[in-house]
Structure formats: structure tokens, C-alpha cells
Design a protein around this motif. Structure first.
Motif, PDB file in Angstrom:
ATOM      1  N   THR A 161       0.849  -1.193   0.000  1.00 22.16           N
ATOM      2  CA  THR A 161       0.000   0.000   0.000  1.00 22.16           C
ATOM      3  C   THR A 161       0.886   1.245   0.000  1.00 22.16           C
ATOM      4  N   ASN A 162       0.329   2.355  -0.405  1.00 23.29           N
ATOM      5  CA  ASN A 162       1.142   3.563  -0.551  1.00 23.29           C
ATOM      6  C   ASN A 162       0.578   4.699   0.295  1.00 23.29           C
ATOM      7  N   LEU A 163       0.291   4.393   1.564  1.00 20.15           N
ATOM      8  CA  LEU A 163      -0.137   5.445   2.486  1.00 20.15           C
ATOM      9  C   LEU A 163       1.027   6.373   2.822  1.00 20.15           C
ATOM     10  N   GLY A 164       2.255   5.841   2.730  1.00 20.11           N
ATOM     11  CA  GLY A 164       3.454   6.633   2.996  1.00 20.11           C
ATOM     12  C   GLY A 164       4.499   5.784   3.686  1.00 20.11           C
ATOM     13  N   SER A 165       5.743   6.175   3.543  1.00 12.78           N
ATOM     14  CA  SER A 165       6.824   5.423   4.165  1.00 12.78           C
ATOM     15  C   SER A 165       6.576   5.263   5.663  1.00 12.78           C
ATOM     16  N   GLY A 166       6.742   4.022   6.162  1.00 11.70           N
ATOM     17  CA  GLY A 166       6.491   3.752   7.568  1.00 11.70           C
ATOM     18  C   GLY A 166       5.028   3.591   7.925  1.00 11.70           C
ATOM     19  N   ARG A 167       4.133   3.635   6.930  1.00 15.46           N
ATOM     20  CA  ARG A 167       2.694   3.502   7.202  1.00 15.46           C
ATOM     21  C   ARG A 167       2.044   2.453   6.298  1.00 15.46           C
ATOM     22  N   ASN A 168       2.866   1.694   5.585  1.00 20.95           N
ATOM     23  CA  ASN A 168       2.345   0.783   4.572  1.00 20.95           C
ATOM     24  C   ASN A 168       2.117  -0.625   5.114  1.00 20.95           C
ATOM     25  N   LYS A 169       1.230  -1.352   4.423  1.00 16.89           N
ATOM     26  CA  LYS A 169       0.983  -2.763   4.691  1.00 16.89           C
ATOM     27  C   LYS A 169       1.401  -3.576   3.472  1.00 16.89           C
ATOM     28  N   LEU A 170       1.770  -4.843   3.706  1.00 16.62           N
ATOM     29  CA  LEU A 170       2.194  -5.742   2.645  1.00 16.62           C
ATOM     30  C   LEU A 170       1.122  -6.802   2.422  1.00 16.62           C
ATOM     31  N   PHE A 171       0.845  -7.091   1.151  1.00 11.45           N
ATOM     32  CA  PHE A 171      -0.091  -8.146   0.785  1.00 11.45           C
ATOM     33  C   PHE A 171       0.560  -9.051  -0.259  1.00 11.45           C
ATOM     34  N   VAL A 172       0.144 -10.305  -0.290  1.00 11.88           N
ATOM     35  CA  VAL A 172       0.642 -11.276  -1.265  1.00 11.88           C
ATOM     36  C   VAL A 172      -0.537 -12.048  -1.822  1.00 11.88           C
ATOM     37  N   ARG A 173      -0.541 -12.251  -3.126  1.00 12.21           N
ATOM     38  CA  ARG A 173      -1.552 -13.063  -3.815  1.00 12.21           C
ATOM     39  C   ARG A 173      -2.969 -12.553  -3.625  1.00 12.21           C
ATOM     40  N   GLY A 174      -3.134 -11.242  -3.547  1.00 13.67           N
ATOM     41  CA  GLY A 174      -4.470 -10.678  -3.453  1.00 13.67           C
ATOM     42  C   GLY A 174      -5.122 -10.807  -2.109  1.00 13.67           C
ATOM     43  N   LEU A 175      -4.408 -11.314  -1.103  1.00 15.29           N
ATOM     44  CA  LEU A 175      -4.995 -11.499   0.225  1.00 15.29           C
ATOM     45  C   LEU A 175      -4.827 -10.212   1.016  1.00 15.29           C
ATOM     46  N   ALA A 176      -5.806  -9.328   0.878  1.00 11.81           N
ATOM     47  CA  ALA A 176      -5.778  -8.013   1.520  1.00 11.81           C
ATOM     48  C   ALA A 176      -6.964  -7.897   2.454  1.00 11.81           C
ATOM     49  N   ASP A 177      -6.681  -7.488   3.703  1.00 11.12           N
ATOM     50  CA  ASP A 177      -7.771  -7.356   4.666  1.00 11.12           C
ATOM     51  C   ASP A 177      -8.337  -5.945   4.706  1.00 11.12           C
ATOM     52  N   SER A 178      -7.480  -4.920   4.570  1.00 16.56           N
ATOM     53  CA  SER A 178      -7.935  -3.535   4.665  1.00 16.56           C
ATOM     54  C   SER A 178      -6.789  -2.603   4.320  1.00 16.56           C
TER      55      SER A 178
END
Length: 787
Positions: A161-178
Motif C-alpha cells: 500500500t502507498n499510504l506513505g513510508s512507515g505507514r504501509n501494509k504488505l499483501f501477497v496473492r491478493g490477500l488483503a484485509d484492509s
């Protein structure tokens, strides 16, 4: 203690224990790396590229006998450094006519015979029956971008995600919660060596300097790594201290972008033996400044959203004796962002209008102590890890001032998190001797997370709303794997049993009056499993099928509603308690490469069933809470390939998936068939590189074009934002002049159009459409010198 002393003091009955090995005929580099993985030793293979093709070796041998057989009839030999370390060498030969062109200065592998450890056992990447990828650290040594987001175009299926450096989450294979960073555990387990970097906090975004490699192991990994690994595990593996060599490198760079101030970076790496062949220190220091690109004319701000990153890593390696090594490692990073980086869709590009700035900080520190003992009967590994993670961030809540009890004056929502974690783990790994191999381990951990949230004006005085929430979790687990192999067939089963106790306390005050007070406890235990069957169809073709189960623990909401009144089962969420979720993954795949090593391919097809999906959401008051939103599934394919021909190399990766909500939760209906948030259905990249002479100097040129497909995210039950459908691009060049190297890089060469992330502030949801544009086209130049 007596047992530990016996382990450390014990010596092997045979320094050259014989083991069963199976090494097919192949390029010597691949053969010796495979031998090292099977024998549990380190073999330096820098010179092996000129050794030609190896002989096949199958049988029970000690290390030196196996090396002699592999290198027979080649122009190479080997040198023994110590009991567990060997070095491939070139035998002297009379001068012969040769080309004047120097060898390529840098080799970056993704699908080749890199020895990987993400499965907790050393093995050749080419033999791994998993969706496992690796990037060698040299890729980052020659890169102007050294952050986690840079991995997204290199590793199939990884999104950031691109909320900003130090604020991002990682997802793999389309498994995104929020897209929100709330109380749910991470979807991807992110590690630096033995230190876990994320539990229920965003990525600390360490600068990727002096890494040995990066490994991405896709699919749920709960059997080996526990909760919070539903999507997989991403491991950053640092270069260990070198016991017999002094090394130093300094690098400096600058970045300029359209309509933005220049940024800069400085990296310093040094290695020094303290007691030769016994004790050594390796340290990394760095600073990076990245200027922002968003303007806020109402606040008189230009190029806001700048980032300052300062950090240090240090590692001490102690070779206690021929059996035991110990490594003490630490990491410390301070990350400050002066403002958020989203813009308003209704205003000109890279522009927005807020009432206050939105700074954030993400400070991380970690210490690990690891001991590894190698015996004829197996490898013993003992580790202790500490993590400290401090975060704070501000959101402009002025648009919701009246609903929050304000008078229309600028209003801020501030969050601060204080996270501490301790973990102890011990494991034993059997030698790689068919027909049976195994590993078993125990782990104990304590995790505490204190969050303070506050709504108020910028003036001194009592806040409108304040919440203090404390969570403490203690967990114990036992895990293991057993594998059986015969001829070309291998079957592996694994499991993990855990028990966790979470205690939570919340106190909330509204306008100084107690509005919520809660204390609760959750007891949770479960068993996760996995099974893998693999078949070596030929020496160059490996096929496999895998099924695995992952989980995340449940928890409590607090500070999510102003009046402290939560829903009850049968009514609307948020509830006080959110349930665990679990995920079942099925996968088939293959690894293939041509006999001449010019082409290699990894492909996989998967289906995932995800039940009681936990998702961070926004309550009716604009405050964060965790909901169970129903059941979801995703089906997809992913492909990674490499083609070589002389000085040319082309890398391709592609992921196509369809992540959807299949059964909504009636207490928080989002609609059956809704997309999981923020994950593109199509994601891919192509990189072409040519090694050779540039301006009479050795070097290379490379270019990358990537595509991020369209996606959407349902931020509330009524608010949907669209994003994605854009192209990424970069062009880079690298030169070597003696001990100096230089890199020139252009980012977003083909333009910076596109919305990378359609979220920025919970109090703007439903009130303003926000976009996060790509950074403007930028030029980066860096110089490095090795000593």
C-alpha cells in the motif's frame, strides 16, 4: 544451563562426517551450492562460474570427497577455510588468448541456485517445492531505491500500500484485509534475519543496505512462523560478519524530481575481525532524505510529505568452536515524515487542501541473539529476540468537527503506539539424509501493545475524546515437519499447535467524562497444518502440490465509538470482540530450466478459502475498529521467468488473481462478490539488462516496465474508491572504475500518471475523494567506493 554447556563444549566425532548426497550434472556453481545445502556447510562459489559443468555425484561421501568428484576434470579446486567453510579456487594455467572484455561486474539472480532459508532449512532455490523467490543483495547495492516498496516489481504477487513510508501494509496473492493500519495482525510476516518487524503495526520500512538476499515465501506459513503469516513470509537477510577480512564501503547519492527539492542518501558499511577467524564485527550506518511532492496552498506548503530516515545495524559473529557459532545483531531506525502524501482528485495534480499538517513517525529497534550448533545428527538453533516499535501519526479531523463535538475549529486525531515483543525459540533440524528428514521446535513469546488516541484542537486544553488501550498476549507453540523421500518422490507434512492468552483493557473519556471502561481476556488454541508432495520429473523439472492452513488470533475493540456503546451479536458491528480468522490454501506448481541454464521458469496456480475475514474498518464516528466481514476466496496464477543469452538477461513476472468476498457478514454487509480492498487483478513487470563495456568501462544497462491493474476498495458500506491501472518504469546504468562504482537511474521514465492508493484519511471518507499519485519523474545518481 548444564545442557547448553554440554552442547557448546561438545565436538563432533568426525569433522568430515559422511552424508548421502544427490548432485546431478549441472553448472559447477549450481552443483557446489546444492552440495553446501545438503551437507550443511558454506561453499564460496565466486570462482565456480569458470569451472564448466560438474560431474554427477550420488552416494554417501564427506564434503571434501564430494567436492573432488564434482570438480574432477575441471580447471578448479577448493580450499578448506575451516570445518564448515570451503572456497572454490581456479587452478593456475598457462596464459591463453582471451577477449579483452572484462567479465560482468555484477550478477543478480532470482530463480537460480541461490541457497535459501525461509523454509527454516538450507536448500537450493531450484529444488524448493514452494512458491519461493529470492533476490540477491547485489540488486540493492546497485539500486537507487532501497525500500520495501521497490520489491513489488521484482517479486510476483507482492503489493505494498502507498499510504506513505512507515505507514504501509504488505499483501501477497491478493490477500488483503484492509487499507487501514489498525489492530489486525499483519498479513505477511516481515523479518530481518531472526527479528520480526511487524505484528499488528505497519512496515517500519528499513533501508535495504548490505543485504545478502531477500526471500519471499508465498502462501500461509503458520506451521513454521505462527500467526500473522496468512499471505506468506518476506525475509530480509543481512550479510554476516566476515571473520578473516577487513572491508569497508561508503556510498552517497542524490535524487532530483520534477518540481521537487533534491534528496540525498549516505550509506557506510564496514567489517572488521576482532579475533581473526573467531570474532568479527559488521556495521551499517545510513541517512536518507526524500523530499515530498504534494502542495497545500491553503497552508502555504510546497513539496510536503518529505521523509527523513536514519539508522544503524550492527552484528557480531563469534565462532565459538568447530561446532557452535553465535551471532548478536541489533537494528535501530528513526523514520520521520513531515506530512501525508495524498492529494485531492478535485484539485490540480499533486495538490490538496487541509486545515492542519499530518506528520508521522515510525521508530524501530530490535536485538537478537542466535546460536547455531552443527552436529552429525543435526543442527541445533537457539534464539532470543527483542523488538521495540514506537509509532505516532496525526490525521486532520476538521471535516468531521461537528460530528465529533467540535466547534468547527481545526481538529486533530492523534494516535500513538508503544509496542514491545520478546520471543525465545529452539529448534533441531535433522541432516538431509533420505529417506526421512525432520525438524522440531518450541517457541515462547510475549507481546504488548499500548495505544493512545486523542481528538482535540491544536490549542492547549482538555481533549474532546481520549482512549488508552492496552493489550498483552502470551503465546507458546510447538511445531515440526517430517519428510519422506524415495527416488524422485518426496512427501512433507508439518504442523503447529499453539496456545495464546490475550488480556485487554480500555479506558475512554469524552469531554473529561468516562465513556468506556473495559477489561477482558481471550484464551485461544488451535492446530495448523501443511502437506507438500513433490516429484522430480527430470533433473530440470520439479512439480509439486501443496495445501496449508493459516490463522490469526481474535481480539478486542476499544476506543472505536464515542459513546462507548458496542453492538451485540445479531446487531450491527462494531462488536467489543472480533473473532479469529483462518485461511486454507491449495497450490500446484513447477520449476523448470533448460539443460544449458539459459532459461528458467517458476509457475504456480492457487486457490484460497478465507473464513471470518478480519478487516480494519471505520466506525460511524470515523474511528478505527476491527470487524469480521465474512468469507472470501481468491484464485490465481503467478509466473516468474529468466532468459539469458550472452550479455543479455530478461526477467519476467506476472500475477493474475480474482480476490472476492463470497459470503458477507450480515452484521457488516459489504455485498457478496465485492473485491478485496486495493489489490489489482493483474500485476507484472519485465526487466531487460545488458552487461558489457560502457564508455570503455565494465558495467550494465537495464530497463524495467511494470503494470499495476485496476482495483477498488470499499472503505465503508457505502463508499467505494477506484485506483490502479497505471504503468511504472525505470532506466538504470551501472559502471565500475577500479574500486569505484556509479549508478544513474531514472524513475517513472514513461510518466507518473495513476492513482497508487485511494485512501489517506479516515475523516475524509465519504467527504472527499483522495488519490495518491506516483512520484514525479526523478533522476538519481549515486557513487560508491570499496576499501
Amino acid at each position: 544451563m548444564a545442557f547448553l554447556a554440554w552442547l557448546v563444549g561438545a565436538t563432533s566425532a568426525s569433522a568430515q562426517a559422511a552424508r548421502y548426497v544427490s548432485i546431478p550434472a549441472q553448472p559447477t556453481t549450481a552443483a557446489v551450492l546444492r552440495l553446501g545445502a545438503q551437507m550443511g556447510v558454506s561453499i564460496g562459489a565466486t570462482e565456480a562460474a569458470g569451472c564448466g559443468r560438474s560431474r554427477a555425484v550420488v552416494g554417501t561421501y564427506d564434503v571434501e570427497t564430494a567436492l573432488r568428484l564434482i570438480l574432477a576434470d575441471s580447471p578448479c579446486g577448493f580450499r578448506r577455510i575451516d570445518r564448515r567453510t570451503y572456497l572454490i579456487t581456479r587452478r593456475s594455467a598457462p596464459p591463453a588468448p582471451r577477449r579483452l572484455d572484462p567479465p560482468p561486474p555484477l550478477e543478480i539472480n532470482r530463480l537460480d541456485d541461490i541457497v535459501v532459508t525461509a523454509t527454516r532449512r538450507e536448500q537450493s532455490l531450484a529444488d524448493a517445492p514452494y512458491s519461493l523467490s529470492a533476490i540477491e543483495g547485489a540488486a540493492f547495492d546497485a539500486s537507487a531505491r532501497r525500500d520495501t516498496a521497490a520489491l513489488a516489481t521484482r517479486l510476483a504477487g507482492l503489493t505494498v500500500t502507498n499510504l506513505g513510508s512507515g505507514r504501509n501494509k504488505l499483501f501477497v496473492r491478493g490477500l488483503a484485509d484492509s487499507p487501514l493500519t489498525g489492530q489486525t495482525q499483519a498479513m505477511v510476516g516481515l523479518y530481518l534475519d531472526e527479528t520480526r518487524l511487524t505484528y499488528d503495526a505497519p512496515d517500519p520500512d528499513l533501508r535495504l543496505v548490505d543485504l545478502e538476499r531477500v526471500e519471499l515465501l508465498r502462501g500461509p506459513q503458520s506451521t513454521l512462523y505462527g500467526a500473522g503469516t496468512l499471505g506468506g513470509v518476506l525475509k530480509l537477510i543481512s550479510r554476516p560478519p566476515v571473520l578473516d577480512d577487513y572491508q569497508a564501503e561508503i556510498a552517497a547519492g542524490t535524487t532530483v524530481a520534477n518540481d521537487a527539492a533534491p534528496g540525498h542518501s549516505i550509506d557506510l558499511v564496514f567489517n572488521t575481525p576482532l579475533v581473526r577467524d573467531r570474532l568479527a564485527l559488521r556495521a551499517v550506518l545510513y541517512e536518507e532524505v526524500i523530499e515530498g511532492a504534494v502542495d497545500d496552498p491553503g497552508l502555504g506548503l510546497a513539496n510536503t510529505g518529505g521523509t527523513v530516515r536514519n539508522g544503524v545495524r550492527a552484528s557480531v559473529l563469534w565462532r565459538i568452536n568447530d561446532v557452535w557459532d553465535a551471532r548478536l545483531a541489533s537494528v535501530f531506525q528513526v523514520l520521520h515524515i513531515d506530512d501525508s502524501q495524498y492529494a485531492f482528485e478535485s484539485l490540480p495534480a499533486y495538490e490538496r487542501s487541509l486545515a492542519i499538517r499530518e506528520p508521522s513517525n515510525n521508530d524501530f529497534n530490535g536485538v537478537s541473539l542466535t546460536g547455531v550448533g552443527t552436529y552429525e545428527w543435526g543442527v541445533v538453533k537457539l534464539s532470543g529476540v527483542y523488538q521495540g516499535h514506537d509509532l505516532d501519526r496525526r490525521y486532520d479531523a476538521t471535516r468531521a468537527s461537528l460530528e465529533l463535538g467540535g466547534q468547527g475549529a481545526p481538529l486533530a486525531y492523534d494516535e500513538a503506539d508503544d509496542i514491545r515483543a520478546f520471543a525465545l525459540e529452539g529448534s533441531i533440524i535433522s541432516p538431509s539424509q533420505p529417506p526421512f528428514t525432520w525438524l522440531a521446535g518450541l517457541t515462547f513469546s510475549h507481546y504488548s501493545h499500548a495505544r493512545t488516541s486523542r481528538i482535540g484542537t491544536l490549542e492547549a486544553g482538555a481533549p474532546l475524546f481520549v482512549t488508552i488501550k492496552d493489550d498483552d498476549t502470551n503465546e507458546a507453540a510447538i511445531f515440526g515437519e517430517l519428510a519422506w523421500a524415495r527416488d524422485d518422490l518426496k512427501i512433507t507434512i508439518g504442523g503447529r499447535y499453539f496456545r495464546a492468552v490475550t488480556e485487554s483493557a480500555t479506558e475512554a473519556r469524552r469531554s473529561g467524562q468516562l465513556s468506556d471502561e473495559f477489561q477482558g481476556q481471550l484464551d485461544d488454541d488451535d492446530f495448523s497444518t501443511k502437506a507438500v508432495i513433490e516429484y522430480a520429473y527430470r533433473d530440470d523439472v520439479l512439480v509439486y502440490a501443496q495445501t496449508s492452513l493459516g490463522y490469526r488470533k481474535g481480539g478486542f475493540n476499544g476506543g472505536s465509538v464515542l459513546d462507548g456503546v458496542y453492538g451485540v451479536p445479531g446487531g450491527a458491528q462494531p462488536y467489543r470482540t472480533f473473532r479469529p480468522d483462518d485461511l486454507l490454501s491449495h497450490e500446484i506448481g513447477l520449476r523448470w530450466r533448460t539443460a544449458d541454464e539459459r532459461m528458467s521458469l517458476r509457475a504456480a496456480a492457487y486457490r484460497v478459502d478465507w473464513r471470518s475475514v478480519q478487516s480494519d474498518r471505520i466506525s460511524r464516528d470515523g474511528l478505527p475498529f476491527t470487524a469480521n466481514i465474512g468469507s472470501a476466496d481468491t484464485r490465481g496464477i503467478e509466473v516468474e521467468g529468466v532468459w539469458r543469452d550472452g550479455p543479455w538477461r530478461i526477467d519476467v513476472n506476472l500475477t493474475a488473481n480474482d480476490p472476492r468476498l463470497t459470503e458477507e457478514d450480515e452484521s457488516y454487509p459489504l455485498g457478496n462478490g465485492s473485491d478485496l480492498p486495493g489489490v489489482p487483478r493483474i500485476l507484472g513487470a519485465v526487466t531487460a539488462r545488458r552487461d558489457g563495456l560502457l564508455f570503455g568501462l565494465p558495467g550494465w544497462l537495464s530497463g524495467t516496465v511494470g503494470y499495476v491493474g485496476p482495483s477498488n476498495q470499499r472503505l465503508t458500506q457505502t463508499t467505494i474508491t477506484q485506483m490502479g491501472d497505471y504503468v511504472t518504469s525505470e532506466l538504470a546504468g551501472y559502471l565500475v572504475l577500479g574500486s569505484w562504482t556509479g549508478t544513474v537511474r531514472i524513475d517513472n521514465l514513461l510518466g507518473s500518471d495513476g492513482d497508487t492508493f485511494g485512501y489517506g484519511n479516515p475523516f475524509l471518507v465519504g467527504r472527499e475523494t483522495v488519490i495518491t499519485p506516483q512520484r514525479p519523474r526523478g533522476l538519481s545518481i549515486s557513487l560508491a567506493r570499496r576499501f
